[in-house]
Design a protein around this motif. Structure first.
Motif, PDB file in Angstrom:
ATOM      1  N   GLY A  53     -22.329   2.490  30.922  1.00 15.65           N
ATOM      2  CA  GLY A  53     -23.097   3.475  31.662  1.00 15.65           C
ATOM      3  C   GLY A  53     -24.516   3.004  31.922  1.00 15.65           C
TER       4      GLY A  53
ATOM      5  N   GLU B  12     -26.453   2.264  35.554  1.00 13.21           N
ATOM      6  CA  GLU B  12     -27.742   2.862  35.910  1.00 13.21           C
ATOM      7  C   GLU B  12     -28.758   1.802  36.308  1.00 13.21           C
ATOM      8  OE1 GLU B  12     -31.192   5.454  33.694  1.00 13.21           O
ATOM      9  OE2 GLU B  12     -29.127   6.207  33.664  1.00 13.21           O
TER      10      GLU B  12
ATOM     11  N   ASP C 119     -23.890   4.402  26.128  1.00  9.80           N
ATOM     12  CA  ASP C 119     -22.904   3.328  26.192  1.00  9.80           C
ATOM     13  C   ASP C 119     -23.380   2.229  27.124  1.00  9.80           C
ATOM     14  OD1 ASP C 119     -22.238   5.432  28.335  1.00  9.80           O
ATOM     15  OD2 ASP C 119     -20.994   3.729  28.970  1.00  9.80           O
TER      16      ASP C 119
ATOM     17  N   THR D 251     -31.484   6.744  28.793  1.00 11.76           N
ATOM     18  CA  THR D 251     -30.404   6.170  29.592  1.00 11.76           C
ATOM     19  C   THR D 251     -29.082   6.408  28.862  1.00 11.76           C
ATOM     20  OG1 THR D 251     -30.654   4.022  28.505  1.00 11.76           O
ATOM     21  CG2 THR D 251     -31.895   4.360  30.549  1.00 11.76           C
ATOM     22  N   PRO D 252     -27.942   6.179  29.531  1.00 12.84           N
ATOM     23  CA  PRO D 252     -26.654   6.370  28.845  1.00 12.84           C
ATOM     24  C   PRO D 252     -26.569   5.557  27.566  1.00 12.84           C
ATOM     25  CG  PRO D 252     -26.303   6.140  31.194  1.00 12.84           C
ATOM     26  CD  PRO D 252     -27.760   5.850  30.963  1.00 12.84           C
TER      27      PRO D 252
END
Length: 303
Positions: free
Chosen positions: A130, A134, A127, A124-125
Motif C-alpha cells: 500500500g 501511494e 503495509d 501512510t499505509p
C-alpha cells in the motif's frame, strides 16, 4: 564511539547499495544516540514507525515521535559550528542514510557538529504494498504538484515538522556547552521535502533562527525573505524532474533582498542525488557546500 558509528553506517550503506530499487522491509535499526524531542506523538496516528531499504539507503516512515541524533566532531577539529540535517522523502518517508547520517558524518569530519532530525511524517499505509502504491502515485504527479500553488500557508501545512525543527534548535542550544557548539552558529540543511522544511523553519520557525541554511534540490519558488535572512546555499540538477523547470525565484528573492546566496545548477543529477557517488558533477555539491561554509567562517574556530 563516533568512529565506530561512522564505520557501522558505512557498512550499512555499502550493503544497501548492493540492493536494487525494490522496497525491502527491515527491522528498525538500533539508534542508541537518538534523543527524543519534546514535541510529543503525532496526533491521531494509527500506523507505527517502520523502516525499509531502497536505492542504497535506509528509510523511515510513519514517524510519529521526532528524534535528533548527534554526530559530533573530534574535539581537536570542532569549530563550534553546527548544522541541523533534515532528510527528504515527500513528508511520507525519510532517506536516513543518503540525506541524513551520511551528510552528518561528512560534516563532522569537517569539524562541524551535525544533528539528524527525524521529524514526524504524514501517515501512510502500514503495509509495504500500500505504501509503494501511494509513493508511486505521489511521485508520478510530482512535476504537476510541484508547480501548483499551495492552498494554505506553509506555517499551517508543516506545523508539526516546524515544531520538530524548533525543538531541535532549542535542544542543541540547551546543550551547546556540552556539545562544544556556539549557540549563534547553528545552521540547517534540508533535502527535497527537508529543504521545504528548512525554508519553512527560516520563515516561520520563530525562535529557531538558523544562522545559515542550505536548500538541496528543494522547490525554488520566490518568497519574501526575513529582513535578516541567513546566508543561503542552493544545489539543484537541471534535469531534476520535480523542480528543475520551475524557475529560480528563490534565488532572485534573496538577491533582491541583498542577502547572501550561492546557487549551483548542475547539468545532470536528477532528484535525490544526496551523498550517492554518481558520475555527474552533482556529486561535487558537498565539496562546494564545505567551501561555502569555510568562506563564511564556519570551518574555523571562533575565538
Amino acid at each position: 564511539m563516533m568512529k565506530k558509528l561512522a564505520l557501522a553506517l558505512a557498512l550499512v550503506s555499502a550493503a544497501a547499495m548492493a540492493q536494487d530499487d525494490k522496497m525491502t522491509p527491515i527491522a528498525t535499526p538500533a539508534q542508541p544516540n537518538a534523543i527524543t524531542l519534546n514535541t510529543g506523538p503525532l496526533p491521531d496516528a494509527k500506523a507505527a514507525e517502520s523502516w525499509h531499504r531502497q536505492y542504497g539507503s535506509l528509510f523511515a516512515r510513519n514517524v510519529t515521535v521526532a528524534t535528533l541524533t548527534p554526530f559530533l566532531p573530534e574535539a581537536a577539529k570542532a569549530t563550534g559550528a553546527a548544522v541541523i540535517v533534515a532528510p527528504g522523502g515527500g513528508f511520507r518517508t525519510l532517506s536516513m542514510n543518503n540525506e541524513g547520517w551520511d551528510v552528518a558524518s561528512a560534516l563532522a569530519r569537517q569539524g562541524v557538529a551535525a544533528f539528524v532530525l527525524k521529524y514526524r511524517l504524514l501517515q501512510t499505509p502500514a503495509d509495504m504494498e500500500g505504501f509503494n502504491r501511494e509513493m508511486t502515485k505521489l511521485f508520478s504527479a510530482g512535476p504537476r504538484v510541484a508547480n501548483t500553488p499551495p492552498k494554505e500557508a506553509p506555517s499551517v501545512t508543516y506545523a508539526p515538522q516546524i515544531a520538530d525543527a524548533r525543538a531541535a534548535f532549542a535542544l542543541v542550544r540547551a546543550r551547546a556547552k556540552e556539545w562544544h557548539v556556539d549557540p549563534d552558529r547553528i545552521g540547517m540543511i534540508g533535502f527535497s521535502a527537508g529543504a521545504m522544511l528548512t525554508m519553512a523553519t527560516t520563515l516561520y520557525g520563530q525562535d529557531a533562527r538558523p544562522a545559515f541554511i542550505a536548500n538541496i534540490y528543494g522547490p525554488l519558488s520566490s518568497m519574501t525573505p526575513p529582513a535578516d535572512a541567513p546566508p543561503l546555499f542552493v544545489a539543484l540538477a537541471a534535469d531534476d524532474p520535480f523542480f528543475g523547470s520551475s524557475g529560480y525565484g528563490l534565488i532572485d528573492s534573496w538577491r533582491a533582498a541583498k542577502r547572501p546566496v550561492e546557487f549551483h545548477l548542475f547539468e545532470q543529477g536528477g532528484h535525490g542525488f544526496g551523498m550517492y557517488p554518481k558520475t555527474t558533477t552533482s556529486t561535487g555539491w558537498f565539496d562546494a557546500y564545505a567551501r561555502w561554509l569555510a568562506m563564511h567562517g564556519y570551518l574555523a574556530r571562533k575565538n
